[in-house]
Design an enzyme around this catalytic site. Structure first.
Site, PDB file in Angstrom:
ATOM      1  CG  PHE A 159      -1.745  -1.041   1.576  1.00 18.51           C
ATOM      2  CD1 PHE A 159      -3.176  -0.997   0.708  1.00 18.51           C
ATOM      3  CD2 PHE A 159      -1.778  -2.173   2.196  1.00 18.51           C
ATOM      4  CE1 PHE A 159      -4.092  -1.897   0.783  1.00 18.51           C
ATOM      5  CE2 PHE A 159      -2.433  -3.246   2.273  1.00 18.51           C
ATOM      6  CZ  PHE A 159      -3.655  -3.042   1.657  1.00 18.51           C
ATOM      7  CG  ASP A 160       1.276   5.918  -1.789  1.00 19.95           C
ATOM      8  OD1 ASP A 160       2.048   6.157  -1.076  1.00 19.95           O
ATOM      9  OD2 ASP A 160       0.691   6.661  -2.345  1.00 19.95           O
ATOM     10  N   GLY A 161       0.850   5.134   1.071  1.00 23.81           N
ATOM     11  CA  GLY A 161       0.324   5.960   2.131  1.00 23.81           C
ATOM     12  C   GLY A 161      -0.860   7.020   1.966  1.00 23.81           C
ATOM     13  CG  ASP A 163      -1.915   8.855  -4.499  1.00 25.20           C
ATOM     14  OD1 ASP A 163      -2.397  10.401  -4.550  1.00 25.20           O
ATOM     15  OD2 ASP A 163      -0.942   8.413  -4.083  1.00 25.20           O
TER      16      ASP A 163
END
Length: 312
Positions: free
Chosen positions: A178-180, A293
């Protein structure tokens, strides 16, 4: 809420309880490589596409971007049931398709050939098939159509856009990255960064250090995944989760770590890249799926052969 026009139950797969399962809905173009067929659909229309799919119903579809992810998810189910045959907190995979049932035979045949444990095939004639996600208890939706993904996110369902690419099937366990900001977390700090630059974002983070970051669009899915992760010890777990964020560890890492702790979300490894490219670290992790994103990060991941999903 009306049921989808046609739902085909896969009787070879044990049906899961949607109230306890982690339900993942994938579109046919996310799980199989249907780019040529999609081109035919756009150029010649639905009837020609249906004719083509019917004529080729026994010809296998090649795996798509989310294929290895679905296989790894099945591996987790197997490991969970080995340790507790009565466990109901399992992954449940369903296919949500704008195909007609007639043109969907090829999809069902391909899934069965590869041994994919897809419990339901939902063939929906409506323009917006995402209206059926909530009624199926879907926690994650993967699609190759941007409008679908945006509609799902608006309906409060974790969703991401899958880009078609050649994927080498990595080995188990299931590895999810996951990106943050704007993925696990809200985009509040991103917005400060856009308005006030890095210095403003760092000051904001320091001032807010004790307050957890807001929820991002994939938090609900990550929490359910974390709940399943907790069934196993550190050693030999069939699930591994990672945070790979552009934040710097020194200035902006503390609040992120505190937020994960506050949520009770177990992350196996966290990498604070301080704006450096994510591709090299992703190539090392070899995840089954990477959520981000930023389109430049997705591109970087694709360049090293990592299956990627964009959260718009």
């Amino acid at each position: 809420m009306a049921e989808p026009e046609s739902t085909v139950i896969n009787t070879n797969v044990e049906q899961k309880d949607p109230t306890t399962a982690l339900v993942i809905a994938v579109t046919t173009r996310a799980i199989f490589n249907l780019e040529e067929e999609h081109k035919l659909y756009l150029e010649k229309g639905k009837e020609e596409y249906t004719r083509h799919q019917q004529a080729n119903q026994d010809k296998l579809l090649p795996p798509g971007t989310a294929f290895a992810f679905i296989q790894a998810v099945q591996y987790v189910n197997k490991k969970i049931l080995e340790s507790n045959p009565a466990e109901r907190d399992l992954f449940d995979i369903l296919v949500l398709s704008n195909n007609s049932p007639e043109s969907g035979v090829r999809i069902i045949n391909s899934a069965k050939h590869y041994g994919l444990e897809i419990s339901k095939f939902c063939f929906v004639s409506d323009e917006d098939s995402t209206q059926y996600l909530k009624s199926h208890g879907v926690k994650l939706f993967l699609s190759a159509d941007r409008t679908d993904v945006c509609n799902a996110l608006r309906r409060g369902v974790s969703a991401a856009l899958v880009f078609q690419q050649e994927v080498q099937a990595p080995s188990t366990p299931l590895r999810v990255v996951f990106d943050g900001d704007a993925v696990l977390f809200s985009d509040e700090t991103d917005q400060i960064f856009q308005e006030q630059g890095l210095e403003g974002a760092v000051q904001y983070e320091r001032a807010m250090e004790a307050i957890p970051i807001g929820e991002g669009p994939l938090k609900a899915f990550a929490m359910h995944l974390g709940k399943m992760r907790k069934k196993f010890g550190q050693e030999g777990s069939p699930i591994r989760t990672y945070l790979v964020t552009a934040r710097s560890g020194r200035d902006m890492g503390i609040r992120a770590i505190k937020t994960l702790r506050e949520w009770g979300l177990p992350i196996d490894e966290a990498f604070f890249m301080d704006g450096a490219p994510k591709g090299p670290i992703l190539a090392q992790i070899q995840p089954h799926i990477f959520f981000d994103d930023g389109l430049h990060n997705i591109q970087g991941a694709q360049n090293v052969g990592v299956p990627s999903a964009w959260v718009p």
